[in-house]
Design a protein around this motif. Structure first.
Motif, mmCIF file in Angstrom:
data_model
loop_
_atom_site.group_PDB
_atom_site.id
_atom_site.type_symbol
_atom_site.label_atom_id
_atom_site.label_comp_id
_atom_site.label_asym_id
_atom_site.label_seq_id
_atom_site.Cartn_x
_atom_site.Cartn_y
_atom_site.Cartn_z
ATOM 1 N N LEU A 129 0.851 -1.272 0.039
ATOM 2 C CA LEU A 129 -0.183 -0.076 -0.003
ATOM 3 C C LEU A 129 0.560 1.304 0.088
ATOM 4 N N MET A 130 2.145 1.305 0.002
ATOM 5 C CA MET A 130 2.980 2.353 -0.060
ATOM 6 C C MET A 130 2.772 3.008 -1.599
ATOM 7 N N ASN A 131 2.696 2.047 -2.729
ATOM 8 C CA ASN A 131 2.208 2.465 -4.020
ATOM 9 C C ASN A 131 1.473 1.689 -4.521
ATOM 10 N N GLY A 132 0.527 0.999 -3.806
ATOM 11 C CA GLY A 132 -0.274 -0.185 -4.619
ATOM 12 C C GLY A 132 -1.397 0.656 -5.267
ATOM 13 N N GLN A 133 -1.393 1.963 -5.400
ATOM 14 C CA GLN A 133 -2.413 2.582 -6.152
ATOM 15 C C GLN A 133 -2.204 2.671 -7.588
ATOM 16 N N GLU A 134 -0.649 2.099 -7.971
ATOM 17 C CA GLU A 134 -0.336 2.010 -9.311
ATOM 18 C C GLU A 134 -1.083 0.912 -10.057
ATOM 19 N N LEU A 135 -1.713 0.092 -9.114
ATOM 20 C CA LEU A 135 -2.424 -1.070 -9.754
ATOM 21 C C LEU A 135 -3.465 -0.477 -10.974
ATOM 22 N N ALA A 136 -3.840 0.592 -10.639
ATOM 23 C CA ALA A 136 -4.776 1.056 -11.403
ATOM 24 C C ALA A 136 -4.242 1.490 -12.770
ATOM 25 N N VAL A 137 -3.016 1.854 -12.778
ATOM 26 C CA VAL A 137 -2.247 2.311 -13.888
ATOM 27 C C VAL A 137 -2.035 1.104 -14.896
ATOM 28 N N ALA A 138 -1.825 -0.130 -14.252
ATOM 29 C CA ALA A 138 -1.690 -1.390 -14.851
ATOM 30 C C ALA A 138 -2.837 -1.731 -15.522
ATOM 31 N N VAL A 139 -3.884 -1.702 -15.102
ATOM 32 C CA VAL A 139 -5.073 -2.051 -15.830
ATOM 33 C C VAL A 139 -5.099 -0.739 -16.899
ATOM 34 N N ALA A 140 -5.075 0.391 -16.671
ATOM 35 C CA ALA A 140 -5.250 1.464 -17.509
ATOM 36 C C ALA A 140 -4.550 1.096 -18.892
ATOM 37 N N GLN A 141 -3.181 0.892 -18.631
ATOM 38 C CA GLN A 141 -2.262 0.549 -19.638
ATOM 39 C C GLN A 141 -2.398 -0.922 -20.390
ATOM 40 N N GLN A 142 -3.326 -1.525 -19.800
ATOM 41 C CA GLN A 142 -3.662 -3.011 -20.590
ATOM 42 C C GLN A 142 -2.303 -3.846 -20.383
ATOM 43 N N THR A 143 -1.551 -3.792 -18.931
ATOM 44 C CA THR A 143 -0.628 -4.580 -18.855
ATOM 45 C C THR A 143 -1.050 -5.761 -18.051
ATOM 46 N N ASN A 144 -0.097 -6.952 -18.064
ATOM 47 C CA ASN A 144 -0.627 -7.960 -17.157
ATOM 48 C C ASN A 144 0.331 -8.284 -16.278
ATOM 49 N N PRO A 145 0.899 -7.563 -15.302
ATOM 50 C CA PRO A 145 1.674 -7.869 -14.222
ATOM 51 C C PRO A 145 1.047 -8.976 -13.193
ATOM 52 N N LEU A 146 1.716 -9.793 -12.625
ATOM 53 C CA LEU A 146 1.291 -10.725 -11.486
ATOM 54 C C LEU A 146 2.001 -9.968 -10.383
ATOM 55 N N VAL A 147 1.031 -9.558 -9.222
ATOM 56 C CA VAL A 147 1.448 -9.159 -8.052
ATOM 57 C C VAL A 147 0.965 -10.088 -6.808
ATOM 58 N N VAL A 148 2.290 -10.594 -6.059
ATOM 59 C CA VAL A 148 2.112 -11.598 -5.100
ATOM 60 C C VAL A 148 2.365 -10.976 -3.828
ATOM 61 N N VAL A 149 1.257 -10.713 -2.755
ATOM 62 C CA VAL A 149 1.477 -9.988 -1.501
ATOM 63 C C VAL A 149 1.298 -11.108 -0.480
ATOM 64 N N VAL A 150 2.292 -11.064 0.291
ATOM 65 C CA VAL A 150 2.755 -11.888 1.599
ATOM 66 C C VAL A 150 2.057 -11.009 2.753
ATOM 67 N N ASP A 151 1.274 -11.665 3.328
ATOM 68 C CA ASP A 151 0.403 -10.779 4.154
ATOM 69 C C ASP A 151 0.496 -11.548 5.633
ATOM 70 N N ASN A 152 1.163 -10.926 6.474
ATOM 71 C CA ASN A 152 1.278 -11.420 7.939
ATOM 72 C C ASN A 152 0.588 -10.428 8.944
ATOM 73 N N GLY A 153 0.161 -9.477 8.678
ATOM 74 C CA GLY A 153 -0.344 -8.377 9.409
ATOM 75 C C GLY A 153 0.364 -7.476 10.225
ATOM 76 N N ARG A 154 1.548 -7.302 9.640
ATOM 77 C CA ARG A 154 2.577 -6.567 10.616
ATOM 78 C C ARG A 154 3.707 -6.167 9.461
ATOM 79 N N TYR A 155 4.528 -5.145 10.286
ATOM 80 C CA TYR A 155 5.724 -4.592 9.577
ATOM 81 C C TYR A 155 6.768 -5.678 9.964
ATOM 82 N N GLY A 156 7.029 -6.882 9.310
ATOM 83 C CA GLY A 156 7.574 -8.081 9.985
ATOM 84 C C GLY A 156 9.116 -7.743 10.191
ATOM 85 N N THR A 157 9.808 -7.257 9.451
ATOM 86 C CA THR A 157 11.050 -6.737 9.477
ATOM 87 C C THR A 157 11.392 -6.050 10.672
ATOM 88 N N ILE A 158 10.483 -4.984 10.902
ATOM 89 C CA ILE A 158 10.784 -4.291 12.156
ATOM 90 C C ILE A 158 10.473 -4.900 13.513
#
Length: 550
Positions: free
Chosen positions: A439-468
């Motif tokens: 979500l730092m720059n997840g808004q650019e997913l809209a650009v992927a659709v607008a430009q008719q590109t097909n990237p695959l985004v894999v999101v690893v969700d553990n509900g926290r800033y795990g590195t910190i």
């Protein structure tokens, strides 16, 4: 024929073979936007200036030519700073154009006024401003040359809105040629002697400049000379991973065995990178060996410690000079050292089941992704521990297949994937992001659709800033705070943009989700739910090492 300075700038971009510019529009550079209306340049409209900057950085990384972002003054420029800092520390060529207030309004606290030099002077190679309409094209040409020459990096160009609309009949300048520093025969002979006498030499490739056949040629040279070839942090595509010489990467998440070998090596050859903080375990490892440094940066900005031979050159030029006589680099050395390091890396890169208490097993998930994605894929990354499974288990078979922030900036993965899909529409792009990163720059997913590109985004969700969290548990045991996240349904968010989205809560669901995403023909996202306590895979190479370390 007279036209505006803004239109001259667009003509100059066309003369420099710029195919795309990444923009967040602003009233301060309307005349440039007007010039783009009829240009062959693709104007990629982004949703936030950080995303636009990261797309330009990805363009520079993947093409070897400066990527271009355009933003407006004040707040817009502030948002773009993250990409400039990343391009600076990553040594990646990019040009950021910033609309400015009219010249007479400077320094009067005009709406959104700021000091271009004051903000970017310490973080960009050059900060230029178009002050004269007749020199608008020359300033842009200078920016491109400065960004790509020597140690690549970001150049910032200010565009005062009143100067842009002034008329000029000066033609667009032609691109300035870039110097290719030559490698002297005397230096090559000294390098041959040093490597020919070494028993445990190690090549470390990194930085930009590994496009075309350079990485493959280095691998063949290393194989012929019996020298293991490792890579710097997030430069893993510099050496094809199927090469018998590939020894893995140094930096975060590296194998313990390679970190030990860095201190065992008697000759280190750095090509395109230096002995930096991350590579050298915080300036502590690999400082005792005879050191050969090959860089385009005469100041060796990010290199620490000894230099026994400094070659001011590009990876391409050095590899070409050395590959004429690989036998001279071998001496009486066998392949034992090279084979040992390569075998250790193959074991390290073999996915291992992790059996979490709940959620997806990331070791198995990335094994599936490695299997199903085509070999020529392009991988992009944000920052954080969630990326380490991809670094370890996804292979690269040639340069130009990886974009990640070497400075650790969050939010690069999605915009970089969008740019990569535009640059190489014939290849599959995949972004690996953590839930904190997306979500730092997840808004650019809209650009992927607008430009008719097909990237695959894999999101690893553990509900926290795990590195910190890992740092907190080490420094302040039992006192984790300020790191919890409440996340949306990322798959539903992707679908709301018009793409394909799936939520995956069990390991058994991963294969089907990846297959459907790749078959969707559109931008897609797979939301992997993992155990909250999930930590990165061990950096130990084998089970025996794990047991020994414990």
């Amino acid at each position: 024929m007279p036209r505006s300075a803004g239109h001259l700038i667009v003509e100059t971009l066309t003369a420099h073979d710029v195919e795309r510019v990444y923009v967040v529009p602003g009233e301060s550079y309307l005349d440039v936007l007007d010039g783009l209306h009829d240009a062959t340049v693709n104007t990629v409209v982004c949703r936030q200036e950080g995303g636009a900057g990261f797309m330009a950085l990805a363009e520079g990384r993947l093409t070897g030519r400066p990527g271009v972002a355009m933003v407006t003054r004040g707040p817009g420029a502030a948002n773009a700073m993250i990409a400039v800092h990343t391009a600076w520390q990553d040594a990646t060529a990019m040009v950021l154009m910033v609309g400015l207030v009219p010249v007479d309004d400077r320094g009067r606290e005009a709406f959104q006024d700021f000091s271009l030099e004051g903000w970017f002077g310490s973080t960009a190679k050059r900060v230029l401003t178009v002050e004269d309409p007749d020199r608008a094209g020359d300033v842009v040409a200078e920016a491109f040359h400065a960004a790509a020459s020597g140690r690549p990096g970001p150049v910032v160009v200010g565009l005062p809105e009143d100067v842009l609309v002034k008329r000029t009949d000066v033609p667009a300048p032609t691109p300035r040629p870039l110097a290719e520093p030559a490698v002297s025969s005397v230096q090559i002979e000294r390098i041959r002697r040093l490597l020919g006498a070494a028993q445990k030499p190690l090549i470390i490739a990194g930085g930009d400049g590994w496009l075309g056949s350079t990485g493959g040629d280095l691998a063949r040279l290393a194989e012929a000379a019996g020298i293991p070839a490792a890579t710097d942090w997030r430069a893993y595509d510099a050496v094809p991973h199927d090469s018998p010489a590939y020894a893995g990467w140094l930096g975060y998440g590296r194998s313990d065995s390679l970190a030990r070998h860095l201190d065992e090596a008697d000759v280190l050859v750095f090509i395109g990178c230096g002995r930096s903080d991350v590579l050298s375990e915080g300036f502590t490892a690999g400082h005792g060996a005879t050191t050969i440094l090959a860089l385009t940066d005469p100041d060796a900005t990010m290199h620490s410690g000894r230099i026994d031979e400094f070659v001011l050159t590009s990876p391409r030029a050095l590899v070409s000079a050395l590959e004429t006589d690989p036998a001279a680099l071998r001496g009486d050395r066998t392949d034992g050292w090279m084979r040992t390091l390569a075998a250790e890396q193959r074991r390290f890169a073999t996915p291992r089941p992790e059996t979490p208490d709940s959620g997806v097993d990331l070791g198995e998930a990335f094994a599936v992704i490695q299997e199903l994605l085509p070999p020529d894929r392009i991988c992009t990354y944000g920052a954080g521990n969630a990326t380490l499974w991809g670094h370890r288990y996804l292979s690269h078979h040639g340069p130009g297949s990886l974009v990640g922030p070497r400075n650790g900036a969050m939010g690069l993965g999605v915009p970089a994937a969008v740019a990569a899909s535009l640059i190489h529409p014939e290849r599959q792009t995949m972004a690996v992001c953590g839930d904190g990163d997306l979500l730092m720059n997840g808004q650019e997913l809209a650009v992927a659709v607008a430009q008719q590109t097909n990237p695959l985004v894999v999101v690893v969700d553990n509900g926290r800033y795990g590195t910190i969290v890992l740092h907190q548990e080490r420094e302040y045991p039992g006192r984790v705070s300020g790191t919890d996240l409440v996340n949306p349904d990322f798959a539903a968010t992707m679908r709301s943009f018009g793409g394909h989205g799936e939520r995956v809560e069990e390991t058994s669901e991963v294969r089907g989700a990846v297959e459907r995403a790749l078959a969707s023909g559109t931008a897609s996202l797979i939301h992997l739910i993992v155990d909250r306590q999930t930590t990165p895979p061990s950096t130990a190479e084998t089970a025996e090492e794990v047991e020994r370390a414990s």
